[in-house]
Design a protein around this motif. Structure first.
Motif, PDB file in Angstrom:
ATOM      1  N   GLN A  13       0.839  -1.198   0.000  1.00 26.89           N
ATOM      2  CA  GLN A  13       0.000   0.000   0.000  1.00 26.89           C
ATOM      3  C   GLN A  13       0.874   1.248   0.000  1.00 26.89           C
ATOM      4  O   GLN A  13       2.024   1.222   0.480  1.00 26.89           O
ATOM      5  N   ALA A  14       0.328   2.309  -0.502  1.00 25.62           N
ATOM      6  CA  ALA A  14       1.033   3.586  -0.488  1.00 25.62           C
ATOM      7  C   ALA A  14       1.453   3.925   0.938  1.00 25.62           C
ATOM      8  O   ALA A  14       0.685   3.726   1.881  1.00 25.62           O
ATOM      9  N   LYS A  87       5.068   5.269  -3.159  1.00 24.39           N
ATOM     10  CA  LYS A  87       3.977   5.983  -3.816  1.00 24.39           C
ATOM     11  C   LYS A  87       3.517   5.172  -5.021  1.00 24.39           C
ATOM     12  O   LYS A  87       4.265   4.330  -5.539  1.00 24.39           O
ATOM     13  N   ALA A  88       2.315   5.471  -5.480  1.00 27.05           N
ATOM     14  CA  ALA A  88       1.796   4.759  -6.651  1.00 27.05           C
ATOM     15  C   ALA A  88       2.737   4.884  -7.842  1.00 27.05           C
ATOM     16  O   ALA A  88       2.906   3.940  -8.616  1.00 27.05           O
ATOM     17  N   ASP A  90       5.807   4.799  -7.877  1.00 20.19           N
ATOM     18  CA  ASP A  90       6.974   3.916  -7.757  1.00 20.19           C
ATOM     19  C   ASP A  90       6.694   2.537  -8.358  1.00 20.19           C
ATOM     20  O   ASP A  90       7.596   1.703  -8.433  1.00 20.19           O
ATOM     21  N   THR A  91       5.468   2.299  -8.776  1.00 22.52           N
ATOM     22  CA  THR A  91       5.119   1.029  -9.397  1.00 22.52           C
ATOM     23  C   THR A  91       5.945   0.830 -10.663  1.00 22.52           C
ATOM     24  O   THR A  91       5.937   1.674 -11.553  1.00 22.52           O
ATOM     25  N   VAL A 116       2.518  -0.564  -6.102  1.00 20.06           N
ATOM     26  CA  VAL A 116       2.073   0.234  -4.965  1.00 20.06           C
ATOM     27  C   VAL A 116       0.624   0.646  -5.213  1.00 20.06           C
ATOM     28  O   VAL A 116       0.322   1.322  -6.200  1.00 20.06           O
ATOM     29  N   SER A 117      -0.236   0.232  -4.325  1.00 19.21           N
ATOM     30  CA  SER A 117      -1.651   0.569  -4.456  1.00 19.21           C
ATOM     31  C   SER A 117      -1.960   1.832  -3.669  1.00 19.21           C
ATOM     32  O   SER A 117      -1.460   2.027  -2.562  1.00 19.21           O
ATOM     33  N   SER A 118      -2.772   2.673  -4.273  1.00 22.03           N
ATOM     34  CA  SER A 118      -3.103   3.960  -3.627  1.00 22.03           C
ATOM     35  C   SER A 118      -4.432   3.876  -2.889  1.00 22.03           C
ATOM     36  O   SER A 118      -5.142   2.904  -2.972  1.00 22.03           O
TER      37      SER A 118
END
Length: 118
Positions: A13-14, A87-88, A90-91, A116-118
């Motif tokens: 997760q974020a 952070k998203a 960074d996916t 990374v899920s927001s």
């Protein structure tokens, strides 16, 4: 045969953290500068961080500074990337690479997915 094998990726997760590892074999690891790179969907590969053979000199991309930390353990032939405050954006697929003494990127791992899920 040189092998760089990344691990430690996953879904987070974020705001969370992950620690990536890259285990090297088939090369004199302690003599190589190592780097981490990433490729996000639909984007070009980009530099994340690098560390000299001794670990004395470290460089970060602006996006990684203050959140990521690169380190290495020459006794284990392994380089790490500690990622905090994810952070998203960074996916991406994260790759480790070994530089030649001339600064060229010589060897690459197969990559590890970070989502990374927001």
């Amino acid at each position: 045969q040189v092998q760089l094998v990344e691990s430690g990726g996953g879904l987070v997760q974020a705001g969370g953290s992950l620690r990536l590892s890259c285990a090297a074999s088939g090369l004199a690891f302690s003599t190589f500068r190592m780097g981490w790179f990433r490729r996000a969907p639909g984007k070009e590969r980009e530099f994340v961080a690098s560390i000299t053979s001794s670990g004395v000199l470290i460089n970060y991309a602006t996006s990684a500074k203050d959140r990521f930390a690169i380190s290495r353990d020459n006794a284990k032939s392994t380089v790490y990337l500690q990622m905090n405050g994810l952070k998203a954006e960074d996916t991406a697929v994260y790759y480790c690479a070994a530089y030649t003494s001339g600064g060229e990127l010589r060897y690459w791992g197969q990559g590890t997915q970070v989502t990374v899920s927001s």
